[in-house]
Every structure is written in C-alpha cells, then in structure tokens.
Scaffold this motif. Structure first.
Motif, PDB file in Angstrom:
ATOM      1  N   TYR A  15     -42.360  90.424  -0.909  1.00  0.00           N
ATOM      2  CA  TYR A  15     -42.783  91.750  -0.481  1.00  0.00           C
ATOM      3  C   TYR A  15     -42.285  91.993   0.938  1.00  0.00           C
ATOM      4  O   TYR A  15     -41.995  91.050   1.693  1.00  0.00           O
ATOM      5  CB  TYR A  15     -44.305  91.888  -0.546  1.00  0.00           C
ATOM      6  CG  TYR A  15     -45.044  90.967   0.394  1.00  0.00           C
ATOM      7  CD1 TYR A  15     -45.362  91.374   1.699  1.00  0.00           C
ATOM      8  CD2 TYR A  15     -45.431  89.688  -0.006  1.00  0.00           C
ATOM      9  CE1 TYR A  15     -46.026  90.540   2.564  1.00  0.00           C
ATOM     10  CE2 TYR A  15     -46.094  88.846   0.867  1.00  0.00           C
ATOM     11  CZ  TYR A  15     -46.398  89.272   2.143  1.00  0.00           C
ATOM     12  OH  TYR A  15     -47.049  88.432   3.003  1.00  0.00           O
TER      13      TYR A  15
ATOM     14  N   TYR B  11     -48.434  96.226  -0.673  1.00  0.00           N
ATOM     15  CA  TYR B  11     -48.881  94.875  -1.045  1.00  0.00           C
ATOM     16  C   TYR B  11     -49.255  94.074   0.199  1.00  0.00           C
ATOM     17  O   TYR B  11     -50.278  93.383   0.230  1.00  0.00           O
ATOM     18  CB  TYR B  11     -47.788  94.145  -1.819  1.00  0.00           C
ATOM     19  CG  TYR B  11     -48.228  92.798  -2.369  1.00  0.00           C
ATOM     20  CD1 TYR B  11     -48.814  92.698  -3.622  1.00  0.00           C
ATOM     21  CD2 TYR B  11     -48.074  91.626  -1.616  1.00  0.00           C
ATOM     22  CE1 TYR B  11     -49.228  91.470  -4.118  1.00  0.00           C
ATOM     23  CE2 TYR B  11     -48.487  90.402  -2.101  1.00  0.00           C
ATOM     24  CZ  TYR B  11     -49.062  90.329  -3.358  1.00  0.00           C
ATOM     25  OH  TYR B  11     -49.478  89.115  -3.844  1.00  0.00           O
ATOM     26  N   SER B  12     -48.430  94.184   1.234  1.00  0.00           N
ATOM     27  CA  SER B  12     -48.707  93.477   2.479  1.00  0.00           C
ATOM     28  C   SER B  12     -50.033  93.923   3.076  1.00  0.00           C
ATOM     29  O   SER B  12     -50.836  93.102   3.546  1.00  0.00           O
ATOM     30  CB  SER B  12     -47.573  93.715   3.476  1.00  0.00           C
ATOM     31  OG  SER B  12     -47.862  93.113   4.715  1.00  0.00           O
TER      32      SER B  12
ATOM     33  N   ASN C  56     -52.582  95.235   1.423  1.00  0.00           N
ATOM     34  CA  ASN C  56     -53.658  94.746   0.557  1.00  0.00           C
ATOM     35  C   ASN C  56     -53.916  93.259   0.780  1.00  0.00           C
ATOM     36  O   ASN C  56     -55.066  92.799   0.771  1.00  0.00           O
ATOM     37  CB  ASN C  56     -53.316  94.998  -0.906  1.00  0.00           C
ATOM     38  CG  ASN C  56     -53.367  96.468  -1.274  1.00  0.00           C
ATOM     39  OD1 ASN C  56     -54.054  97.260  -0.623  1.00  0.00           O
ATOM     40  ND2 ASN C  56     -52.638  96.847  -2.317  1.00  0.00           N
ATOM     41  N   LEU C  57     -52.847  92.493   0.959  1.00  0.00           N
ATOM     42  CA  LEU C  57     -52.985  91.059   1.181  1.00  0.00           C
ATOM     43  C   LEU C  57     -53.734  90.775   2.477  1.00  0.00           C
ATOM     44  O   LEU C  57     -54.639  89.937   2.519  1.00  0.00           O
ATOM     45  CB  LEU C  57     -51.604  90.391   1.205  1.00  0.00           C
ATOM     46  CG  LEU C  57     -51.571  88.904   1.559  1.00  0.00           C
ATOM     47  CD1 LEU C  57     -52.414  88.094   0.586  1.00  0.00           C
ATOM     48  CD2 LEU C  57     -50.133  88.392   1.575  1.00  0.00           C
TER      49      LEU C  57
ATOM     50  N   ASP D 141     -49.720  97.103  -6.880  1.00  0.00           N
ATOM     51  CA  ASP D 141     -49.753  96.408  -5.590  1.00  0.00           C
ATOM     52  C   ASP D 141     -51.049  95.637  -5.383  1.00  0.00           C
ATOM     53  O   ASP D 141     -51.382  95.266  -4.249  1.00  0.00           O
ATOM     54  CB  ASP D 141     -49.575  97.417  -4.457  1.00  0.00           C
ATOM     55  CG  ASP D 141     -48.238  98.131  -4.520  1.00  0.00           C
ATOM     56  OD1 ASP D 141     -47.215  97.431  -4.488  1.00  0.00           O
ATOM     57  OD2 ASP D 141     -48.231  99.375  -4.626  1.00  0.00           O
TER      58      ASP D 141
ATOM     59  N   VAL E 290     -53.659  92.628  -5.170  1.00  0.00           N
ATOM     60  CA  VAL E 290     -53.594  91.225  -4.770  1.00  0.00           C
ATOM     61  C   VAL E 290     -54.877  90.531  -5.221  1.00  0.00           C
ATOM     62  O   VAL E 290     -55.978  91.028  -4.973  1.00  0.00           O
ATOM     63  CB  VAL E 290     -53.442  91.067  -3.249  1.00  0.00           C
ATOM     64  CG1 VAL E 290     -53.251  89.598  -2.884  1.00  0.00           C
ATOM     65  CG2 VAL E 290     -52.292  91.906  -2.729  1.00  0.00           C
TER      66      VAL E 290
ATOM     67  N   LYS F 118     -45.240  86.748  -2.776  1.00  0.00           N
ATOM     68  CA  LYS F 118     -46.389  87.391  -3.416  1.00  0.00           C
ATOM     69  C   LYS F 118     -47.346  86.385  -4.049  1.00  0.00           C
ATOM     70  O   LYS F 118     -48.426  86.771  -4.501  1.00  0.00           O
ATOM     71  CB  LYS F 118     -45.907  88.380  -4.481  1.00  0.00           C
ATOM     72  CG  LYS F 118     -45.372  89.690  -3.924  1.00  0.00           C
ATOM     73  CD  LYS F 118     -45.168  90.714  -5.019  1.00  0.00           C
ATOM     74  CE  LYS F 118     -44.804  92.069  -4.448  1.00  0.00           C
ATOM     75  NZ  LYS F 118     -44.664  93.099  -5.508  1.00  0.00           N
ATOM     76  N   GLU F 119     -46.936  85.132  -4.089  1.00  0.00           N
ATOM     77  CA  GLU F 119     -47.795  84.111  -4.684  1.00  0.00           C
ATOM     78  C   GLU F 119     -47.729  82.853  -3.828  1.00  0.00           C
ATOM     79  O   GLU F 119     -46.638  82.351  -3.528  1.00  0.00           O
ATOM     80  CB  GLU F 119     -47.361  83.805  -6.111  1.00  0.00           C
ATOM     81  CG  GLU F 119     -48.302  82.874  -6.857  1.00  0.00           C
ATOM     82  CD  GLU F 119     -47.994  82.783  -8.328  1.00  0.00           C
ATOM     83  OE1 GLU F 119     -48.502  81.861  -8.985  1.00  0.00           O
ATOM     84  OE2 GLU F 119     -47.245  83.650  -8.827  1.00  0.00           O
TER      85      GLU F 119
ATOM     86  N   TYR G 293     -53.374  83.093  -3.306  1.00  0.00           N
ATOM     87  CA  TYR G 293     -53.346  84.496  -3.692  1.00  0.00           C
ATOM     88  C   TYR G 293     -52.137  84.732  -4.588  1.00  0.00           C
ATOM     89  O   TYR G 293     -51.198  83.930  -4.633  1.00  0.00           O
ATOM     90  CB  TYR G 293     -53.295  85.415  -2.467  1.00  0.00           C
ATOM     91  CG  TYR G 293     -52.075  85.251  -1.586  1.00  0.00           C
ATOM     92  CD1 TYR G 293     -50.859  85.858  -1.910  1.00  0.00           C
ATOM     93  CD2 TYR G 293     -52.127  84.496  -0.426  1.00  0.00           C
ATOM     94  CE1 TYR G 293     -49.744  85.712  -1.098  1.00  0.00           C
ATOM     95  CE2 TYR G 293     -51.012  84.339   0.383  1.00  0.00           C
ATOM     96  CZ  TYR G 293     -49.825  84.952   0.041  1.00  0.00           C
ATOM     97  OH  TYR G 293     -48.721  84.802   0.825  1.00  0.00           O
ATOM     98  N   SER G 294     -52.160  85.865  -5.306  1.00  0.00           N
ATOM     99  CA  SER G 294     -51.068  86.171  -6.227  1.00  0.00           C
ATOM    100  C   SER G 294     -51.082  87.651  -6.567  1.00  0.00           C
ATOM    101  O   SER G 294     -52.124  88.318  -6.467  1.00  0.00           O
ATOM    102  CB  SER G 294     -51.205  85.354  -7.511  1.00  0.00           C
ATOM    103  OG  SER G 294     -50.214  85.713  -8.461  1.00  0.00           O
ATOM    104  N   HIS G 295     -49.926  88.156  -6.990  1.00  0.00           N
ATOM    105  CA  HIS G 295     -49.845  89.525  -7.487  1.00  0.00           C
ATOM    106  C   HIS G 295     -50.268  89.601  -8.948  1.00  0.00           C
ATOM    107  O   HIS G 295     -50.399  90.690  -9.504  1.00  0.00           O
ATOM    108  CB  HIS G 295     -48.409  90.058  -7.340  1.00  0.00           C
ATOM    109  CG  HIS G 295     -47.402  89.273  -8.125  1.00  0.00           C
ATOM    110  ND1 HIS G 295     -47.076  87.980  -7.833  1.00  0.00           N
ATOM    111  CD2 HIS G 295     -46.660  89.609  -9.209  1.00  0.00           C
ATOM    112  CE1 HIS G 295     -46.162  87.542  -8.691  1.00  0.00           C
ATOM    113  NE2 HIS G 295     -45.898  88.511  -9.532  1.00  0.00           N
TER     114      HIS G 295
END
Length: 369
Positions: free
Chosen positions: A41, A47-48, A50-51, A80, A82, A116-117, A129-131
């Motif tokens: 990402y 996504y960033s 949300n992470l 997106d 997480v 992303k994982e 964590y993971s998508h």
C-alpha cells in the motif's frame, strides 16, 4: 525503629521499586517478523489510514483486553478494510501484555513499512494485521520454528520423544477446552528434572480449529531430540523445555502432571465428542509405546461429518477399547501412498485415509528408528 534503620528501610523499598519499574520497561524479546510483500500500500492511501487507526486502537485498548491478553478487530470498509489481532502469552500480567503490544505497534510499521499483511513475534506477545479477514481463522503462513541447540543423549531420545509427544498432545486437548485457549503442564522426566510445556491459540478460534492448529504445530517440530523447542503460527503456538519458562498462571482449569511413559505396551486414549444436529466429530488421540521389532503408531484420528455445529463433551475411553485393524488402515491409505501423504511431523509421516464408509482419518506412522 531508629532514624537510620527507617531511612535504610525506605531506601531499600525505593531501590526495589525502581528495579521492578525498570524491569517492566525492558524491551520485549524479539523473535521473528514476517512481511508478505506480494501486496503493498502507499503511505497516503486509505488502507494506510485505516491501519494506523487500528494500531492506535490496540495501543490504547481497554484494560480488559490486556487482562485477557487478546484483541481482534477490523477498521475501515472493503476494499480498504484492515483486520488486526494481538495475543499475549497467557501467563503474563496485564501490564506486561500492554507494554509488549504498545512496543509492537511502534515496531511493526518499521519492520514492515508498506506491506498489507504482517506478523511480529515477541517472547511476550504477537501482533499481526492483514487486508484479508484473519479473525476466527486458522493461518499457517508466517510460521517460526526454534529448537534448542542442546541434544538429548542418544540412549534417551526415544523415551524423551515419547514423553514430549504424549504430554504435548495431552495439553493441546486441555487448551482447546479452556476458554482462554491456553494451558501449561509439567511432567516428570528424571528424578531431578521436569518437562515444561505451554500451548496457546487465539481465543477467537473454534475448539476444533484450535486443536487442529496445535497438532500441526506439534508435528511441525519434526522430532523431539532437542532439550527444547517451539513452533509459532499466527493463530497458535507450542513450546517445551527442560526448565520452567513460564509463570504459574492465575487462572487454571486444573493443575495437571503427565506421567512418564512406561516400557512395554502403554495405550491411552483421549476422546472428545462433538455433537450437533445429525453430525458428529470424534477426535481420538492415541499414544502407543511397543517394544522393539514392533510397528509403532501414534495416531490422531479425526472423524468428521458434515455441517457440524458443536458443543463438546469429554469422556474417558476404557483402555484397549479401540481396535483398528492394520490391514484396514493400510487399505484406507492405499498402502501409505505418496499421494495420500499430508506431511511429516515428529517421529514419522502423516497420511490421509478414507474408509469404505466415507470416514476420513489422519494416521501418523512412526519411523522404525
């Protein structure tokens, strides 16, 4: 108490308190990290964002999460979203758990800056964590295995292997029935030395999935000719040592001690019956020790019907009540053909078998050595 004595007493208390405080602030003991770089990402992506929000939630979780040693949640919307989990070792206090999680939150984006994982293992906790949805799901990628460098003496390898294998399988069954999916056990090795075992799953797993993961972790260590070892999966972990590496847990179902294996024939059965609707699951852990020149088997037989919805009940089986003909097992596995081989664990290979009734089993055949 004189003034000097009082001052000395207060100084000692302050010194001990400072030592305790500094010990708590020591960095968690790093073990391993795994970054799946096939999907990445960008720093300014949704996504960033949300992470970072998810990790912030973990570092400021409510006290109950640190007390239970586990939290699993999701942040954002598909595509997106997480998913994240942290798991602390079940014997640790809540403040130790919190310190490890907060430290891991700050470290994981450094070790895995744009994947992303990711999963990060410490002695005290695990963060991942993971998508993809990783909640209540068994995951085998990102495993970490560590074996002690010290070997068991050659004339004790067989007896030690029997003890470790039977003890770890026993405690795995206890852990799956524990609400925290965690259990420790001590077994007698010699008159002066004990075997210590710890197993743990993420509490969101179903009992059946927890047991499956633990058995895979135990078998994944291949052999027990070392004085200690561990295998970590993102959803479960197992460890054994010849020294006490864990604290006595505050919450226990039952203090247990596994007996040392006896020479000759020793067969013990552990039965868990899962019932629901018209389906059932029977998991039988069989530990067999036979004299030399005989076939040796340690089998974990899983009979699985369809559409299982379960409440577990435990019942003992009378010793010797299970009879499985070798020819029937040989036929079910097509004479232990390679296409039915599921893998290789401690002391032997594991094969898939199917009986004429449709019942499927997993059979471990021990090597002659």
């Amino acid at each position: 108490m004189s003034g000097y004595a009082c001052f000395g007493y207060l100084f000692l208390l302050a010194f001990l308190a400072s030592l305790r405080s500094s010990a708590k602030q020591q960095e968690p003991y790093y073990l391993y990290h795994y970054c799946l770089n096939t999907t990445t990402y960008s720093k300014n992506s949704i996504y960033s964002s949300n992470l970072k929000s998810l990790l912030s939630t973990f570092s400021s979780s409510v006290p109950f999460s640190y007390t239970s040693g586990f939290d699993g949640t999701a942040e954002g919307q598909i595509p997106d979203m997480v998913f994240g989990i942290f798991l602390c070792r079940g014997d640790l206090l809540s403040d130790v758990c919190r310190h490890c999680v907060v430290f891991a939150v700050n470290e994981i984006l450094i070790r895995c800056p744009n994947e992303k994982e990711a999963v990060l293992y410490y002695e005290e906790c695990m963060l991942r964590y993971s998508h993809q949805n990783i909640l209540s799901t068994v995951i085998y990628s990102g495993r970490y295995i560590l074996m002690n460098a010290t070997n068991i003496s050659s004339n004790q390898v067989d007896r030690f292997g029997d003890l470790v294998s039977s003890t770890m399988n026993q405690v795995a069954v206890k852990a799956e029935n524990n609400s925290r999916k965690f259990y420790t056990i001590k077994a007698n090795w010699t008159t002066l030395q004990s075997l210590y075992v710890l197993v743990q799953c993420t509490p969101d797993l179903r009992r059946q999935d927890c047991l499956t993961c633990l058995l895979s972790s135990i078998n994944g260590m291949m052999s027990f000719n070392k004085t200690g070892g561990r295998l970590l999966y993102p959803t479960c972990n197992t460890r054994y040592e010849l020294y006490q590496f864990y604290n006595e847990p505050d919450i226990r179902i039952q203090e247990d001690s596994a007996p040392s294996p006896r020479p000759g024939l020793n067969i013990r059965f552990l039965l868990i019956i899962e019932k629901g609707g018209n389906s059932s699951v029977i998991i039988i852990a069989v530990v067999v020790t036979i004299t030399a020149m005989s076939l040796l088997f340690i089998g974990v037989f899983i009979v699985r019907a369809r559409n299982t919805r379960t409440v577990y009940e435990t019942e003992p089986i009378v010793e010797g009540s299970l009879q499985l003909d070798f020819k029937a097992i040989e036929a079910a596995t097509d004479k232990f053909s390679l296409r039915n081989k599921l893998g290789q664990g401690g002391f032997g290979e594991v094969y898939k078998g199917t009986f004429p009734s449709g019942v499927q089993v997993a059979v471990k055949r021990l090597s002659k050595t």
